[in-house]
Design a protein around this motif. Structure first.
Motif, PDB file in Angstrom:
ATOM      1  N   ALA A   1      -8.329  -0.588   1.457  1.00 23.36           N
ATOM      2  CA  ALA A   1      -8.202  -1.311   2.726  1.00 23.36           C
ATOM      3  C   ALA A   1      -6.706  -1.468   3.008  1.00 23.36           C
ATOM      4  O   ALA A   1      -5.891  -1.568   2.093  1.00 23.36           O
ATOM      5  CB  ALA A   1      -8.881  -2.664   2.638  1.00 23.36           C
ATOM      6  N   ARG A   2      -6.371  -1.487   4.293  1.00 29.62           N
ATOM      7  CA  ARG A   2      -4.974  -1.380   4.716  1.00 29.62           C
ATOM      8  C   ARG A   2      -4.058  -2.460   4.135  1.00 29.62           C
ATOM      9  O   ARG A   2      -2.991  -2.177   3.610  1.00 29.62           O
ATOM     10  CB  ARG A   2      -4.943  -1.451   6.244  1.00 29.62           C
ATOM     11  CG  ARG A   2      -3.657  -1.051   6.843  1.00 29.62           C
ATOM     12  CD  ARG A   2      -3.566  -1.506   8.301  1.00 29.62           C
ATOM     13  NE  ARG A   2      -2.345  -2.260   8.423  1.00 29.62           N
ATOM     14  CZ  ARG A   2      -2.269  -3.558   8.541  1.00 29.62           C
ATOM     15  NH1 ARG A   2      -3.354  -4.281   8.608  1.00 29.62           N
ATOM     16  NH2 ARG A   2      -1.109  -4.152   8.616  1.00 29.62           N
ATOM     17  N   ILE A   3      -4.460  -3.716   4.223  1.00 33.68           N
ATOM     18  CA  ILE A   3      -3.535  -4.783   3.815  1.00 33.68           C
ATOM     19  C   ILE A   3      -3.358  -4.773   2.300  1.00 33.68           C
ATOM     20  O   ILE A   3      -2.258  -4.967   1.792  1.00 33.68           O
ATOM     21  CB  ILE A   3      -4.007  -6.172   4.313  1.00 33.68           C
ATOM     22  CG1 ILE A   3      -4.241  -6.151   5.837  1.00 33.68           C
ATOM     23  CG2 ILE A   3      -2.965  -7.233   3.966  1.00 33.68           C
ATOM     24  CD1 ILE A   3      -4.778  -7.451   6.407  1.00 33.68           C
TER      25      ILE A   3
ATOM     26  N   SER B   1      -9.556 -10.264   3.145  1.00 29.77           N
ATOM     27  CA  SER B   1      -8.415 -11.157   3.366  1.00 29.77           C
ATOM     28  C   SER B   1      -7.074 -10.483   3.097  1.00 29.77           C
ATOM     29  O   SER B   1      -6.990  -9.482   2.387  1.00 29.77           O
ATOM     30  CB  SER B   1      -8.598 -12.364   2.455  1.00 29.77           C
ATOM     31  OG  SER B   1      -7.381 -12.981   2.160  1.00 29.77           O
ATOM     32  N   SER B   2      -6.006 -11.061   3.641  1.00 27.23           N
ATOM     33  CA  SER B   2      -4.648 -10.553   3.426  1.00 27.23           C
ATOM     34  C   SER B   2      -4.043 -11.096   2.140  1.00 27.23           C
ATOM     35  O   SER B   2      -2.909 -10.785   1.815  1.00 27.23           O
ATOM     36  CB  SER B   2      -3.758 -10.952   4.594  1.00 27.23           C
ATOM     37  OG  SER B   2      -3.512 -12.337   4.558  1.00 27.23           O
TER      38      SER B   2
ATOM     39  N   TYR C   1      -3.494  -2.167   0.366  1.00 27.08           N
ATOM     40  CA  TYR C   1      -2.616  -1.009   0.102  1.00 27.08           C
ATOM     41  C   TYR C   1      -1.157  -1.414   0.254  1.00 27.08           C
ATOM     42  O   TYR C   1      -0.321  -1.186  -0.614  1.00 27.08           O
ATOM     43  CB  TYR C   1      -2.990   0.084   1.116  1.00 27.08           C
ATOM     44  CG  TYR C   1      -2.221   1.380   1.026  1.00 27.08           C
ATOM     45  CD1 TYR C   1      -2.701   2.445   0.277  1.00 27.08           C
ATOM     46  CD2 TYR C   1      -1.042   1.569   1.750  1.00 27.08           C
ATOM     47  CE1 TYR C   1      -2.021   3.657   0.222  1.00 27.08           C
ATOM     48  CE2 TYR C   1      -0.362   2.774   1.705  1.00 27.08           C
ATOM     49  CZ  TYR C   1      -0.851   3.812   0.936  1.00 27.08           C
ATOM     50  OH  TYR C   1      -0.188   5.011   0.903  1.00 27.08           O
ATOM     51  N   ARG C   2      -0.884  -2.064   1.389  1.00 22.49           N
ATOM     52  CA  ARG C   2       0.477  -2.496   1.702  1.00 22.49           C
ATOM     53  C   ARG C   2       0.970  -3.519   0.675  1.00 22.49           C
ATOM     54  O   ARG C   2       2.098  -3.440   0.184  1.00 22.49           O
ATOM     55  CB  ARG C   2       0.413  -3.130   3.100  1.00 22.49           C
ATOM     56  CG  ARG C   2       1.636  -2.998   3.911  1.00 22.49           C
ATOM     57  CD  ARG C   2       1.436  -3.589   5.299  1.00 22.49           C
ATOM     58  NE  ARG C   2       2.753  -3.901   5.783  1.00 22.49           N
ATOM     59  CZ  ARG C   2       3.393  -3.212   6.720  1.00 22.49           C
ATOM     60  NH1 ARG C   2       2.817  -2.214   7.336  1.00 22.49           N
ATOM     61  NH2 ARG C   2       4.624  -3.549   7.071  1.00 22.49           N
ATOM     62  N   ASN C   3       0.116  -4.481   0.363  1.00 21.92           N
ATOM     63  CA  ASN C   3       0.503  -5.533  -0.583  1.00 21.92           C
ATOM     64  C   ASN C   3       0.797  -4.960  -1.965  1.00 21.92           C
ATOM     65  O   ASN C   3       1.747  -5.381  -2.632  1.00 21.92           O
ATOM     66  CB  ASN C   3      -0.611  -6.578  -0.712  1.00 21.92           C
ATOM     67  CG  ASN C   3      -0.702  -7.483   0.504  1.00 21.92           C
ATOM     68  OD1 ASN C   3       0.210  -7.524   1.334  1.00 21.92           O
ATOM     69  ND2 ASN C   3      -1.799  -8.205   0.621  1.00 21.92           N
TER      70      ASN C   3
ATOM     71  N   CYS D   1     -10.879  -4.785   0.614  1.00 22.11           N
ATOM     72  CA  CYS D   1     -11.111  -5.144   2.009  1.00 22.11           C
ATOM     73  C   CYS D   1     -11.217  -6.661   2.154  1.00 22.11           C
ATOM     74  O   CYS D   1     -11.473  -7.373   1.186  1.00 22.11           O
ATOM     75  CB  CYS D   1     -12.363  -4.455   2.556  1.00 22.11           C
ATOM     76  SG  CYS D   1     -13.901  -4.899   1.735  1.00 22.11           S
TER      77      CYS D   1
END
Lengths: 168, 421
Positions: free
Chosen positions: A88-90, A65-66, A92-94, A63
């Motif tokens: 956390a979403r970002i 920072s990007s 996961y994507r990264n 969770c």
């Protein structure tokens, strides 16, 4: 692809500042970032981790920072896979975008302990605890994400797609 | 079935009539954003794709704001890389030191992001632009690279949680208190993967600067985006700034929500998030008396003109407590200049605060106010993770500019009405 290694356990809500503190983000070189991986959560982590080891953590891993520096640091430190209750979403994507295998499996997170040896098939989502002789099944990825993972990350996927569009 | 504002914006950018939560859609992006920390990684990935140009040189925005003005040689090298990339690819919206600002204060101010937009940024607080009625979300550098090449990005359509705030807000309570209270209620993953839609009587009365503060912290609850339905206040803000046409989307009355949560704000106290998570929120009365070493007023959360005016209204003719350091950081050069013209900078300097050039600086423990071992700060920023502002054994409390200014005078966490009547 079968991944095999020892487990390093972490708790809930491991944030990106704990994974790679911003004070080290004056570089984007993977090897330099790896030297500080998990520094503020477990200062000894970099010395303890061996190539192929796995991180197992609670809910909401990554969770904050990007910063892609976080999954890059984990990958460059030799970690083969991160298993968490949730991501956390970002993050996961990264992780998917850079080709770092991740799996969501609450049951495994509850039962696996630091030092256990795991064998993981990230594509099938199957997790075997060799130390405790137990098996778990992670939530499978949707086919679209599976496609990105199989191509080794988003950049390869985009390259292929742009090539196809040119040919059409 | 009706759609939420988030679903409508995603549908429009996917050239679809209708989308539903859970669907994966490929969308056109209106703006792709990066900063001096995330763009170097994006450049490396972009070059691997092997395209000769970015999809649209006017729609890529690069703002070196994290470690600028550069704090050391390494950060200067990163900024140089970004600057050279901007020149090479003709990135018009590259903002150099002296003309820049903290990205999420700067882009709305410059009219680069407008209502109805779909915006991705390689910075987690990109969700700030939801205050305009846009879909805006943070992504990583590889997503930024792919979008710079293709002008597109993929999304899972999120479910939406609606947050309704009713009642009249007490004096000294603002958007920061509403969002801290909300995060305290649902937790740091309470809206994970979801859209957070803010509405209600208290929201309709809330200024744009306060709305930016709320949308900014959607990510602190795990949200994919935070969004407000645009109204007259939005129109007043964008009409003389917008560099492109814009669309006002509204949620349908029969739109489907994952959950609706309601809050009566009429009795709400200013809120404080205790270390080390933004969900550790308590009313300020439970924090009074905690001694602090530093106060930071600024950031993409609270570095706008109204924030500075609020802080100055408390610090006027007062002195910063002798055992405390106060750092004030206007969000952009324009905000800085306007604060100067209105006499706010004079108030801060006379009180004994330092005023910095716009930078993210101390918020992420970058520079301009790092904490030593054991030190405590109260900041108007957005995160209070372990080590966020410096030493891993330092502590950060999060609060509004009003609480920050009052605490600056008294040297401990304090309520504004202790300092001004």
């Amino acid at each position: 692809m079968i991944l095999k290694g020892k487990v390093h356990c972490f708790g809930d809500d491991v944030d990106t500042d704990a994974i790679i503190p911003a004070r080290h983000m004056t570089t984007s070189e993977p090897d330099e970032l790896a030297e500080h991986c998990m520094e503020d959560a477990e200062p000894e982590f970099v010395r303890k981790v061996n190539r192929g080891d796995l991180i197992v953590a609670g809910k909401n891993f990554g969770c904050g920072s990007s910063r892609e520096h976080a999954p890059i640091a984990i990958q460059a430190a030799g970690v083969s896979c991160v298993i968490a209750g949730s991501f956390a979403r970002i993050f996961y994507r990264n992780a998917i975008n850079i080709g770092l295998p991740i799996l969501e499996c609450e049951k495994a997170v509850r039962e696996v302990q630091s030092g256990d040896e795991l064998e993981v098939d990230p594509v099938a989502g199957s997790i075997r605890n060799l130390t405790r002789n137990q098996e778990y099944q992670a939530i499978p990825f949707p086919p679209f994400m599976q496609n990105i993972i199989e191509k080794g990350g988003l950049i390869n996927y985009v390259k292929e797609r742009m090539k196809q569009q040119c040919q059409e | 079935m009706g759609m939420t504002i988030t679903e409508k914006i995603l549908a429009h950018h996917a050239d679809r009539e209708q989308v539903e939560p859970g669907e994966l859609v490929n969308c056109r992006v209106d703006i792709v954003l990066g900063n001096d920390v995330t763009t170097p990684v994006a450049i490396r990935e972009f070059e691997k794709i092997g395209v000769e140009r970015v999809f649209d040189a006017e729609r890529v925005v690069i703002v070196p704001d994290h470690f600028t003005p550069n704090k050391d040689i390494n950060s200067a090298e990163q900024a140089r890389r970004v600057r050279e990339f901007a020149r090479q690819y003709g990135i018009i919206n590259y903002f150099e030191v002296g003309r820049m600002g903290i990205e999420h204060c700067l882009l709305p101010q410059e009219g680069l992001v407008v209502p109805g937009d779909l915006i991705i940024g390689a910075d987690s607080h990109t969700c700030t632009y939801g205050a305009l009625g846009a879909f805006a979300t943070g992504v990583g550098s590889t997503d930024m690279a792919a979008a710079m090449a293709t002008g597109e990005a993929w999304f899972k359509v999120p479910e939406t949680i609606k947050f309704v705030y009713y009642g009249e807000m007490p004096r000294w309570v603002g958007g920061k208190d509403l969002i801290l209270h909300t995060i305290g209620d649902i937790g740091v993953d309470g809206a994970r993967y979801m859209a957070m839609e803010f509405e209600g009587e208290a929201i309709r009365n809330l200024s744009m600067d306060n709305r930016f503060t709320m949308a900014n912290m959607a990510i602190e609850a795990g949200g994919k985006n935070g969004i407000f339905q645009p109204d007259e206040k939005t129109l007043d803000y964008v009409k003389d700034r917008a560099r492109r046409d814009y669309d006002f989307y509204q949620s349908d009355s029969d739109a489907c929500y994952h959950e609706v949560r309601e809050y009566d704000v009429s009795q709400l106290e200013p809120q404080v998030a205790f270390p080390h998570l933004p969900e550790n929120v308590r009313p300020v009365s439970e924090a009074e008396g905690i001694y602090i070493d530093q106060v930071v007023i600024g950031s993409c959360t609270n570095g706008r003109l109204e924030d500075l005016e609020m802080a100055a209204s408390i610090l006027r003719n007062k002195k910063v407590h002798r055992e405390l350091r106060v750092i004030v950081i206007p969000g952009t050069q324009e905000i800085y200049l306007e604060a100067l013209r209105r006499g706010l900078i004079e108030v801060f300097v006379e009180a004994g605060a330092v005023v910095s050039t716009p930078t993210c600086g101390p918020c992420l423990g970058g520079h301009m106010g790092i904490l030593a071992r054991g030190e405590k700060a109260l900041a108007t920023t957005n995160r209070n993770f372990v080590g966020r502002m410096g030493h891993p054994e330092s502590e950060v409390y999060l609060a509004s500019p009003a609480v920050a200014a009052a605490s600056a005078v008294l040297g401990r966490i304090a309520v504004p009405w202790e300092v001004v009547s």
